[in-house]
Design a protein around this motif. Structure first.
Motif, PDB file in Angstrom:
ATOM      1  N   VAL A  16     -44.474 -24.434  -2.149  1.00 47.21           N
ATOM      2  CA  VAL A  16     -44.031 -23.641  -1.006  1.00 47.21           C
ATOM      3  C   VAL A  16     -44.928 -23.893   0.197  1.00 47.21           C
ATOM      4  CG1 VAL A  16     -43.692 -21.290  -0.146  1.00 47.21           C
ATOM      5  CG2 VAL A  16     -42.998 -21.876  -2.481  1.00 47.21           C
ATOM      6  N   ALA A  17     -46.234 -23.962  -0.048  1.00 43.38           N
ATOM      7  CA  ALA A  17     -47.183 -24.193   1.041  1.00 43.38           C
ATOM      8  C   ALA A  17     -46.910 -25.516   1.750  1.00 43.38           C
ATOM      9  CB  ALA A  17     -48.615 -24.161   0.501  1.00 43.38           C
ATOM     10  N   GLN A  18     -46.670 -26.564   0.961  1.00 45.27           N
ATOM     11  CA  GLN A  18     -46.413 -27.875   1.549  1.00 45.27           C
ATOM     12  C   GLN A  18     -45.082 -27.899   2.294  1.00 45.27           C
ATOM     13  OE1 GLN A  18     -46.746 -30.593  -1.763  1.00 45.27           O
ATOM     14  NE2 GLN A  18     -48.978 -30.366  -1.898  1.00 45.27           N
ATOM     15  N   LYS A  19     -44.089 -27.272   1.739  1.00 44.79           N
ATOM     16  CA  LYS A  19     -42.766 -27.282   2.368  1.00 44.79           C
ATOM     17  C   LYS A  19     -42.758 -26.524   3.688  1.00 44.79           C
ATOM     18  CE  LYS A  19     -37.890 -26.402   1.433  1.00 44.79           C
ATOM     19  NZ  LYS A  19     -36.888 -25.992   0.416  1.00 44.79           N
ATOM     20  N   LEU A  20     -43.491 -25.421   3.744  1.00 42.95           N
ATOM     21  CA  LEU A  20     -43.497 -24.575   4.940  1.00 42.95           C
ATOM     22  C   LEU A  20     -44.662 -24.862   5.863  1.00 42.95           C
ATOM     23  CD1 LEU A  20     -42.515 -21.153   3.319  1.00 42.95           C
ATOM     24  CD2 LEU A  20     -41.012 -22.828   4.414  1.00 42.95           C
ATOM     25  N   GLN A  21     -45.500 -25.835   5.477  1.00 46.53           N
ATOM     26  CA  GLN A  21     -46.677 -26.189   6.274  1.00 46.53           C
ATOM     27  C   GLN A  21     -47.598 -24.984   6.459  1.00 46.53           C
ATOM     28  OE1 GLN A  21     -47.339 -29.590   7.528  1.00 46.53           O
ATOM     29  NE2 GLN A  21     -45.935 -29.712   5.804  1.00 46.53           N
ATOM     30  N   LEU A  22     -47.812 -24.260   5.362  1.00 41.18           N
ATOM     31  CA  LEU A  22     -48.733 -23.133   5.345  1.00 41.18           C
ATOM     32  C   LEU A  22     -49.879 -23.441   4.395  1.00 41.18           C
ATOM     33  CD1 LEU A  22     -46.148 -20.199   5.008  1.00 41.18           C
ATOM     34  CD2 LEU A  22     -47.338 -20.898   7.092  1.00 41.18           C
ATOM     35  N   SER A  23     -50.965 -22.708   4.494  1.00 37.23           N
ATOM     36  CA  SER A  23     -52.056 -22.886   3.537  1.00 37.23           C
ATOM     37  C   SER A  23     -51.693 -22.169   2.232  1.00 37.23           C
ATOM     38  CB  SER A  23     -53.357 -22.299   4.094  1.00 37.23           C
ATOM     39  OG  SER A  23     -53.267 -20.891   4.191  1.00 37.23           O
ATOM     40  N   GLU A  24     -52.251 -22.645   1.134  1.00 40.72           N
ATOM     41  CA  GLU A  24     -51.985 -22.017  -0.155  1.00 40.72           C
ATOM     42  C   GLU A  24     -52.490 -20.575  -0.167  1.00 40.72           C
ATOM     43  OE1 GLU A  24     -53.296 -24.288  -3.495  1.00 40.72           O
ATOM     44  OE2 GLU A  24     -52.260 -26.117  -2.870  1.00 40.72           O
ATOM     45  N   SER A  25     -53.595 -20.312   0.525  1.00 41.75           N
ATOM     46  CA  SER A  25     -54.131 -18.952   0.567  1.00 41.75           C
ATOM     47  C   SER A  25     -53.172 -18.009   1.287  1.00 41.75           C
ATOM     48  CB  SER A  25     -55.501 -18.934   1.249  1.00 41.75           C
ATOM     49  OG  SER A  25     -55.414 -19.382   2.585  1.00 41.75           O
ATOM     50  N   THR A  26     -52.490 -18.509   2.325  1.00 42.71           N
ATOM     51  CA  THR A  26     -51.507 -17.687   3.036  1.00 42.71           C
ATOM     52  C   THR A  26     -50.340 -17.335   2.134  1.00 42.71           C
ATOM     53  OG1 THR A  26     -52.068 -18.613   5.207  1.00 42.71           O
ATOM     54  CG2 THR A  26     -49.889 -17.629   4.974  1.00 42.71           C
ATOM     55  N   VAL A  27     -49.834 -18.319   1.395  1.00 42.92           N
ATOM     56  CA  VAL A  27     -48.731 -18.066   0.467  1.00 42.92           C
ATOM     57  C   VAL A  27     -49.165 -17.093  -0.617  1.00 42.92           C
ATOM     58  CG1 VAL A  27     -47.136 -19.104  -1.192  1.00 42.92           C
ATOM     59  CG2 VAL A  27     -47.722 -20.331   0.916  1.00 42.92           C
ATOM     60  N   SER A  28     -50.371 -17.292  -1.151  1.00 45.91           N
ATOM     61  CA  SER A  28     -50.877 -16.423  -2.217  1.00 45.91           C
ATOM     62  C   SER A  28     -50.990 -14.981  -1.747  1.00 45.91           C
ATOM     63  CB  SER A  28     -52.243 -16.931  -2.690  1.00 45.91           C
ATOM     64  OG  SER A  28     -52.757 -16.107  -3.719  1.00 45.91           O
ATOM     65  N   ARG A  29     -51.526 -14.780  -0.546  1.00 42.61           N
ATOM     66  CA  ARG A  29     -51.658 -13.421  -0.016  1.00 42.61           C
ATOM     67  C   ARG A  29     -50.290 -12.795   0.246  1.00 42.61           C
ATOM     68  NH1 ARG A  29     -56.161 -15.874   2.940  1.00 42.61           N
ATOM     69  NH2 ARG A  29     -58.120 -14.890   2.286  1.00 42.61           N
TER      70      ARG A  29
END
Length: 426
Positions: free
Chosen positions: A321-334
């Protein structure tokens, strides 16, 4: 100069030095209930807005489902950390060592075992490998986890916040001065003004001395879904819930009255409060947009599950999800932690839709969840007079394109609650 002395305060996380970004991270990781409390607290010190939030109205008219429910079992610290490891790290000996370290944490999140004890307990590890495992552990959420003492715990949190050099020095080379409240010596050692020292000390006091404490609470928690997905024939519709989302009500009359003041102090005050209001409003909008785009990504990936065509989840990792949305993994996790989605068949936490990939397949990649569903189906339909052995189940799965070892079948079977072959025979 008046300096507070209590270090055991609430934890505030952030990614940059700006207060706005710290606030953004705090708002993103808060669930609906905590967010409402935080906003009401902020409104007490800002006369330019009030907070309106309605947690009593139903989100959807969906049979017996309600807008909120009580979550009886809070996720443990171990479960939360293990989820992050399984969803972000590949299966390697290093990951196994990280899991081992997680198992050694005390309830407050501290790693109390020594390196010598670890070397005695775990075979075939090197000092470099142990250092790498600790580094990975320290990168998990919440910041400060895996520290050996209070000093390292606070340092790790400040490091995650990209704090300034003075704060980092205060928590490393000058920690003894900080603990003893030797403010004059500390100020001279770091070449700070009184105001700068006060600001840095105030920041350190917002850090948590017990980062794992929030996961040991046994209090009941209310769950408020922030997204809802509805099935309409062969399509799914995702939307943000109308109720439960906080509304900031701007005090126009108060602002107009104060803004017309000729007093310079009043003007500075009102402009500062207006900036705080706009920053808060922006961060709230950014929060719901982040939850929405991640929610859409999850629904698309788990389309068959939401359509109720299957009970098994597709392979999905946080980094996907992080790679697809160009977000950091920490952002997705939070974002996925503590956020819920309402469906026609129940309320689920967003993180429930992430499933580890299985390495047992020959063809199309499957999730561990899908493999377990297949094994469960086989066991439920076997001849109870001649129950299948784990090896026979393994052979059946190979014929279906799933290359899975007998011992893996046994492990999944036990996790599914099915006893061994001899105990299933009638």
């Amino acid at each position: 100069m008046e300096l507070k002395q209590n270090l055991n305060q609430k934890q505030v996380q952030g990614l940059t030095l700006t207060q706005g970004m710290r606030q953004s991270i705090l708002i993103l990781q808060s669930d609906a209930i905590d967010l409402a409390d935080y906003l009401n607290e902020q409104s007490l010190s800002n006369p330019l807005f009030d907070v309106h939030v309605n947690l009593d109205m139903p989100f959807v008219d969906s049979g017996n489902n309600t807008s909120y429910q009580i979550k009886d079992e809070q996720q443990s610290l171990f479960e939360y950390l293990l989820d992050q490891v399984q969803l972000t790290m590949r299966k390697t000996p290093l990951r196994d060592l990280v899991v081992y370290l997680i198992e050694q944490l005390d309830p407050n999140g501290y790693l109390t075992v020594t390196d010598d004890e670890i070397y005695q307990e775990v075979d075939d590890i090197t000092p470099i490998m142990l250092l790498d495992a600790k580094t990975l552990l320290h990168q998990l959420d919440p910041p400060g986890i895996g520290a050996k003492n209070l000093q390292e715990c606070l340092y790790l949190q400040a490091e995650a916040d990209n704090s300034n050099k003075a704060v980092m020095s205060m928590l490393s080379d000058n920690f003894e001065l900080f603990v003893k409240h030797e403010w004059k010596q500390l100020r001279h050692a770091l070449h700070l003004s009184n105001a700068e020292l006060q600001k840095d000390v105030d920041f350190i006091q917002t850090l948590s001395a017990n980062p794992g404490q929030r996961y040991t609470s046994e209090d009941e928690q209310y769950v408020v879904p922030e997204l809802q997905v509805r099935k309409n024939h062969d399509k799914l519709t995702l939307s943000v819930t109308k109720y439960g989302q906080p509304q900031l009500i701007f005090a126009e009359e108060t602002y107009d009255k104060l803004e017309k003041s000729t007093d310079d102090d009043v003007k500075r005050y009102i402009h500062n409060k207006l900036h705080q209001y706009k920053t808060l409003e922006y961060n709230l909008q950014r929060r719901i947009e982040t939850i929405s785009i991640i929610g859409r990504c999850i629904v698309k990936a788990q389309y068959q599950f939401f359509m109720q065509n299957t009970k098994a989840l597709e392979p999905l990792l946080i980094r996907d999800v992080a790679q697809k949305l160009q977000l950091s993994e920490s952002t997705v996790s939070r974002t996925i932690n503590g956020k819920y989605i309402q469906t026609d068949f129940g309320i689920y936490e967003l993180k429930d839709f992430f499933s580890r990939r299985s390495k047992v397949t020959v063809g199309t990649e499957k999730s561990v969840d899908q493999v377990k569903v297949k094994i469960k189906s086989i066991l439920e339909n076997e001849n109870r007079h001649k129950p299948l052995s784990d090896q026979k189940i393994s052979n059946m799965l190979v014929n279906d394109g799933l290359k899975i070892a007998r011992r893996t079948v046994a492990k999944y079977r036990e996790q599914l609650g099915f006893p061994a072959t001899s105990r299933r025979r009638i």
